[in-house]
Design an enzyme around this catalytic site. Structure first.
Site, PDB file in Angstrom:
ATOM      1  CG  ASP A 277       8.571  -3.478  -8.486  1.00 21.15           C
ATOM      2  OD1 ASP A 277       8.070  -2.392  -8.141  1.00 21.15           O
ATOM      3  OD2 ASP A 277       9.747  -3.786  -8.206  1.00 21.15           O
TER       4      ASP A 277
HETATM    5  C1  BGC Z   1      10.496  -0.839  -6.609  1.00 20.41           C
HETATM    6  C2  BGC Z   1       9.738  -1.504  -5.489  1.00 20.41           C
HETATM    7  C3  BGC Z   1       8.804  -0.523  -4.842  1.00 20.41           C
HETATM    8  C4  BGC Z   1       7.902   0.078  -5.890  1.00 20.41           C
HETATM    9  C5  BGC Z   1       6.876   1.050  -5.326  1.00 20.41           C
HETATM   10  C6  BGC Z   1       9.615  -0.052  -7.540  1.00 20.41           C
HETATM   11  O1  BGC Z   1      10.350   0.715  -8.426  1.00 20.41           O
HETATM   12  O2  BGC Z   1      11.201  -1.837  -7.329  1.00 20.41           O
HETATM   13  O3  BGC Z   1      10.628  -2.036  -4.554  1.00 20.41           O
HETATM   14  O4  BGC Z   1       8.068  -1.154  -3.831  1.00 20.41           O
HETATM   15  O5  BGC Z   1       8.704   0.758  -6.841  1.00 20.41           O
HETATM   16  O6  BGC Z   1       7.450   2.218  -4.904  1.00 20.41           O
END
Ligand code: BGC
Length: 754
Positions: A277
């Protein structure tokens, strides 16, 4: 596809720095600066240092020039240009992967995932995902960070809006449907995108619903509650997985070889790419499990994180780690090879643009068919929580006052709306005006959906509209920016100004004898006794998406039935959280949910929810007969492993209109090696009946449906007695019908994480 041998040959030509860059995912802004509209990057070692927080990553120009994937962009023209500019300067000509969060639609936005859960309809979820993929792929995307498979029972957590509810089994059906919709039959198909299931695992268990906070999950609840949707997504072929920001048994998911290698790959059979993430590898430092970025890279690699999103531990750390013998070259190669395989499955080595096509993009993005699909989906997800006959609105009504902030608000999309735009939405009052004529609909918002103060002039206008109306639609709800990531709240209730507005409207309407239908816009279960106690009807619209305004009008006017049913219990008070249908019996059970003596529960309030899982009214009424079971037990002589008992029930439409009911099956295992839930949701069938019509609905229960994690964590069934219940919600069930599972079939036990 160029195939495994060609991919391995490519891998053998890559330098350690190129491998590290291939395993790095960067925000598009980096590429803008380095590739400068087609100009080759200098490829040198200078630190790339854009202004702002991205500069902190200390990404080198050479890393950008060889990076493996791009985050957060869409648009066919733009991504084609970016791919071309990148490949023009790339030594090995390995195409970029374009990934972003297409969560419930690209430009055509569908209801938020929790609302889609309310459809109890895998086919609908699949078709919404398919449309999202069609728009996303035409806009140049290759991967979506969806479906979110997290399990959560706490409406304080903002991201509960991205879950599909509190039933692990239903979550699995819907996660698999979403994966199939996104990926289609073949990833190389120009209308498919690869699905990245997330966040593996346990993020939805953050304590107190506090975003990014600690979790404490037993292995039993990890396996029984949190993993089933991921397993279903793996079985449906999800191409990627994203480890959670959070901890599992004290170890951040991105640093846990047990979670990512033993469980995910070993037990669950996942063979795709893992992508961290946002910044999660560097976050191993503040988590307190890595001293510096080098150690963070070392731990993430060992755990099995293939792609590092938006931190630079791999980019700047992997090559030095290899030199210092602190990283296993085979693990680096295996990560890079998995990334190359995904690119190959998408057909990028033959056509690096995949589906990116400006003409197709123009034709499909927010086309009429997609908008119509969004309207249909929204109506299927809306839940009629209460109704005394106020809804549907009678055609003879001359003047309708639509009051409250959602009368004229166009922010109907909810969190993670991707390319969706508020200006694509039609507010509720406008949708009603288009249907009934401008002279019959008066709108007065009274206050904003954000928690701002009540405006006295606005309130006066609202009350004047209410007094002049034959019927009132009170459109209230939380603001979309109060839901989703980084939007946890201690108090999932309506903002105070809206509560005051609702009180004033309900008082004025009662004094005038005018019926009130409340429409609630929400991304989570909200505690709203002030509405369902006093309004004649309460329709839960959720955040319904692009055509949600029209869909709400369709439902209010009775052109569409509210077909949704709650996929998550609505608490009666915040202090009850977590509240869910599949509670364990307790050694001191309570029949009414109160702790009257020394029973489980509270002294001051029942532990039962305000609205139970599965609840949702129709515009007609249904009568459920007593269910029956066709045989007393599994197994009988000579039967194979596919034998089943069948529970059936007669359902009749006893009301004045054609309508649908969701017939639900719940099971209970009476005595087992571990305490089993009072109710486990295990079956449903939507039945549409004309007035007076009756249908018999049957549910097949076979042995695999009776498996659970036993006292030794084996996924098995145990012989014994079971109860089956049928009804229109977890709170309105039949008396149980009993059947038994007899001992004696050798093929019953099955191991694994399921
Ligand atoms: C979130 C994810 C997301 C990623 C990319 C993160 O802050 O937890 O769910 O896919 O950002 O945007």
């Amino acid at each position: 596809m160029i195939g495994e041998a060609a991919l391995r040959a490519l891998l053998s030509r890559m330098t350690p720095d190129e491998k590290a860059a291939q395993a790095t995912q960067l925000y598009e802004a980096f590429f803008d600066a380095v590739l400068a509209e087609g100009a080759p990057a200098d490829g040198g070692g200078a630190v790339f240092d854009p202004t702002g927080p991205l500069g902190d990553l200390r990404i080198r120009r050479a890393t950008v020039a060889a990076a493996g994937s791009v985050l957060g962009s869409s648009g066919a023209a733009r991504l084609r240009r970016l791919q071309d500019a990148y490949l023009a300067q790339s030594r090995l000509k390995i195409p970029l992967l374009f990934m972003t969060d297409v969560i419930h639609g690209l430009r055509t936005v569908f209801p938020v995932p929790l609302a889609l859960g309310a459809s109890f309809d895998p086919a609908l979820v699949r078709s919404c995902a398919r449309i999202a993929a069609t728009e996303a792929a035409a806009s140049g995307l290759h991967v979506t960070f969806a479906p979110m498979c997290d399990f959560c029972r706490d409406p304080r957590w903002g991201r509960i809006t991205e879950t599909t509810g509190e039933s692990p089994w239903l979550n699995g059906l819907l996660a698999a449907a979403a994966v199939r919709g996104y990926q289609g039959g073949d990833l190389a198909d120009p209308s498919s995108v690869a699905a990245c299931m997330k966040h593996f695992a346990g993020y939805g268990a953050v304590e107190g619903g506090r975003e990014y906070d600690e979790t404490d999950i037993s292995e039993r609840s990890l396996r029984a509650l949190h993993l089933p949707a991921f397993q279903a997504a793996v079985d449906a072929g999800a191409a990627l997985a994203m480890p959670a920001f959070t901890l599992v048994d004290g170890v951040p998911a991105a640093a846990s070889p047990w979670l990512l290698r033993t469980v995910l790959r070993g037990e669950m059979g996942f063979a795709g790419v893992t992508v961290s993430d946002w910044g999660a590898v560097a976050e191993l430092i503040p988590h307190g499990v890595a001293a510096d970025r080098g150690e963070a890279a070392e731990k993430a690699l060992r755990a099995g994180v293939d792609v590092e999103m938006m931190s630079s531990c791999y980019a700047n750390g992997l090559a030095p780690l290899l030199l210092a013998d602190r990283a296993d070259p085979a693990q680096v190669d295996e990560a890079v090879l998995r990334i190359l395989r995904l690119k190959d499955r998408l057909g990028l080595f033959e056509d690096p643009h995949h589906g990116a096509d400006e003409a197709r993009e123009k034709a499909v993005v927010l086309c009429d068919a997609h908008r119509a699909a969004s309207r249909d989906a929204a109506a299927r997800c809306m839940v009629l929580l209460a109704n005394d006959g106020t809804l549907p609105l009678r055609p003879a009504l001359r003047r309708i006052a639509v009051v409250g902030p959602y009368a004229e608000a166009a922010h109907l999309l909810g969190a993670w709306a991707c390319d969706g735009r508020d200006e694509d939405c039609v507010p509720l009052a406008e949708a009603l005006r288009r249907r009934l004529g401008a002279d019959r609909v008066v709108a007065a918002p009274g206050c904003a959906a954000l928690d701002e103060a009540l405006d006295p002039d606005g309130l006066a206008a609202v009350l004047a509209a209410v007094r002049a109306a034959d019927a009132v639609v009170l459109a209230v709800g939380e603001h979309p920016s109060r839901t989703g990531e980084a939007a946890s709240r201690t108090d999932p209730v309506l903002p105070a100004p809206q509560r005051a507005l609702a009180d004033a409207v309900l008082d004025a309407a009662r004094a005038a004898g005018t019926p009130v239908a409340a429409v609630l816009y929400a991304g989570r279960p909200l505690v709203v006794p002030e509405l369902d106690d006093r309004a004649g009807a309460l329709l839960l619209a959720w955040f319904p998406g692009t055509a949600g305004g029209e869909a709400a009008a369709d439902v209010l006017l009775g052109d569409r039935e509210p077909e949704g049913r709650l996929p998550a219990s609505f608490p009666e008070s915040v202090g009850q959280i977590p509240v869910h249908h599949d509670r364990l019996p307790s050694g001191r059970p309570s029949a009414d949910g109160f702790s009257n003596g020394y029973q489980v529960g509270y002294r001051d309030r029942s532990f039962l929810p305000r609205f139970a899982f599965g609840h949702g009214l129709s515009y007609t009424t249904f009568a459920y007969g007593a269910p029956s079971v066709d045989r007393p037990a599994l197994w009988q002589e000579g039967e194979g492993a596919d034998a089943a008992v069948t529970v059936s029930v007669a359902v009749a439409n006893t009301g004045p209109r054609t309508g649908t009911t969701l017939v639900q099956l719940y099971l209970r295992d009476l005595v087992a090696s571990v305490s089993r839930p009072l109710l486990s949701f295990r079956g449903f069938e939507r039945v549409r009946l004309a007035p007076g019509q009756t249908r018999r609905v049957s549910f097949r229960i076979d042995e695999p449906m009776l498996r659970f994690h036993d006292d030794r964590m084996r996924f098995v069934s145990e012989p014994g007695d079971f109860h089956a219940f049928v009804g229109p919600s977890a709170a309105r069930l039949s008396d149980p019908v009993a059947f038994a599972l007899r001992a004696g079939r050798p093929d019953r036990a099955a191991g694994g994480a399921r």
